[in-house]
Scaffold this active site. Structure first.
Site, short mmCIF file in Angstrom:
data_model
loop_
_atom_site.label_atom_id
_atom_site.label_comp_id
_atom_site.label_asym_id
_atom_site.label_seq_id
_atom_site.Cartn_x
_atom_site.Cartn_y
_atom_site.Cartn_z
N THR A 198 67.93 -22.03 8.73
CA THR A 198 67.02 -21.62 7.67
C THR A 198 67.78 -21.24 6.41
O THR A 198 68.76 -20.51 6.47
CB THR A 198 66.19 -20.41 8.12
N GLY A 228 56.91 -21.04 12.14
CA GLY A 228 57.58 -19.73 12.05
C GLY A 228 57.17 -18.99 10.79
O GLY A 228 56.14 -19.26 10.18
C1 SD4 Z 1 61.88 -19.53 12.19
N1 SD4 Z 1 62.83 -17.94 10.70
O1 SD4 Z 1 61.45 -20.67 12.28
C2 SD4 Z 1 62.99 -19.27 11.22
C3 SD4 Z 1 64.29 -19.51 11.90
C4 SD4 Z 1 65.50 -19.00 11.19
O2 SD4 Z 1 67.79 -19.00 10.92
O3 SD4 Z 1 65.45 -18.25 10.26
N2 SD4 Z 1 66.68 -19.37 11.58
O4 SD4 Z 1 61.47 -18.62 12.91
#
Ligand code: SD4
Length: 337
Positions: A198, A228
């Site tokens: 992310t 997410g």
């Molecule tokens: C999620 N927040 O899909 C994202 C994943 C993430 O570093 O931040 N990964 O839940």
């Protein structure tokens, strides 16, 4: 001293007193332009954003350019090179928000290289905020985006094949502990390095306007259709041009439950500096379920209108990148557990 002289002196000394006042983080003046982004991969992202910010460009254009930079990076967990869901399909989430609270997002979009630009188009060309799945892809194709191949990147294919051996549905995100997470934990490479899925970035331009963007392939090996926090305004990203902006990385479900980035901005509205605001949001997650919190990671990153920034995470390992005309570096985030 007669009254007239006293008043004259008073009117002279008032501005002097004001300019001497030093802000909480030691900054005497607003730092701008500035861009801050999650993880060490944020360094390259910040460079792309800086090309716009340093020419007095708009923060909105800068955050889009930053997000596009990492979406373009092959074998990176953000964008189409990212890890697939449990059915082997890469689905992407992204959002963008500007200084007027305009916002747009796409969730679960497949085979489109630059979801952040589709999100911006949702914001600018439709009366809606979020488009999902097939509808988001159709909208992208109608607006000049092209359909990319379904082939997984080499890293993603290897990781997916490894994961398939057990097919264990176990959300593991960004906890820098290969032992704990096992050999097929998402994002761990053989050399021990970590790749994050992310990218969240927020920026303030030279006109003091704030914007932010997030782009992700989401949690690795998620259930097909899972969304997410990243494309959810108020969870993965929130911008309030009066106060500041925040973004998050980590287990999205936990961030959604507390409307994480909106909460961080509201704490800044109450007068907390960015790091403390992020800490208070992390505390909210941990307090809800301290045992569970030991097994997961969430990190918040925030920027206020003075150009002050700060981050806080549940676990060790969250880092963020900062670029201004005075600094260009990676900082470790403070953490709770
Ligand atoms: C999620 N927040 O899909 C994202 C994943 C993430 O570093 O931040 N990964 O839940």
């Amino acid at each position: 001293m007669n009254r007239r002289k006293f008043l004259q002196l008073g009117s002279l000394s008032a501005p002097l007193l004001l300019t001497k006042k030093t802000m909480a983080n030691g900054f005497d003046e607003t730092i701008k332009p500035i861009v801050v982004s999650t993880w060490d991969s944020g360094m390259a992202v910040n460079e792309a954003a800086w090309k716009i910010l340093s020419l007095n460009g708009r923060a909105l254009d800068a955050v889009e350019a930053g997000a596009r930079q990492i979406e373009d990076t092959i074998n990176c967990c953000v964008g189409l090179g990212g890890y697939p869901d449990r059915d082997g399909i890469v689905t992407l989430d992204s959002c963008i928000m500007d200084e007027q609270s305009n916002c747009g997002a796409v969730a679960g979009i497949e085979r489109i290289k630059h979801p952040v630009s589709v999100a911006r188009m949702v914001m600018e060309k439709t009366p809606h905020v979020i488009l999902v799945g097939a509808g988001a892809q159709q909208f992208a194709l109608e607006n000049g985006f092209t359909l990319e191949s379904t082939t997984l990147s080499d890293d993603a294919r290897k990781a997916y094949e490894g994961w398939l051996k057990k097919s264990e549905y176990k959300p593991v995100i960004n906890i820098e502990n290969k032992k704990q997470n096992g050999p097929f934990a998402p994002n761990f490479f053989d050399d021990g390095s970590v790749n994050h899925d992310t990218m969240g970035l927020v920026a303030m331009d030279s006109s003091s306007n704030l914007s932010g963007a997030v782009t992700t392939s989401g949690m690795a090996f998620k259930v097909h259709g899972r969304v997410g926090d990243s494309p959810i305004i108020g969870a993965g990203l929130f911008v309030d041009n009066e106060i500041g902006a925040a973004t998050s990385s980590g287990l999205g479900e936990e961030v959604i439950r507390i409307c994480g980035t909106h909460l961080v901005v509201e704490f800044m509205r109450q007068g907390y500096d960015p790091e403390t605001a992020c800490k208070k949001a992390v505390e909210r997650i941990v307090k809800r379920n301290p045992e569970k919190a030991k097994t997961l990671q969430v990190g918040f990153l925030a920027l206020n209108k003075k150009g002050q920034y700060g981050a806080y995470a549940i676990q060790k390992g969250f880092v963020f990148s900062v670029k201004t005309d005075k600094e260009n570096r990676i900082y470790p985030s403070k953490y709770m557990l």
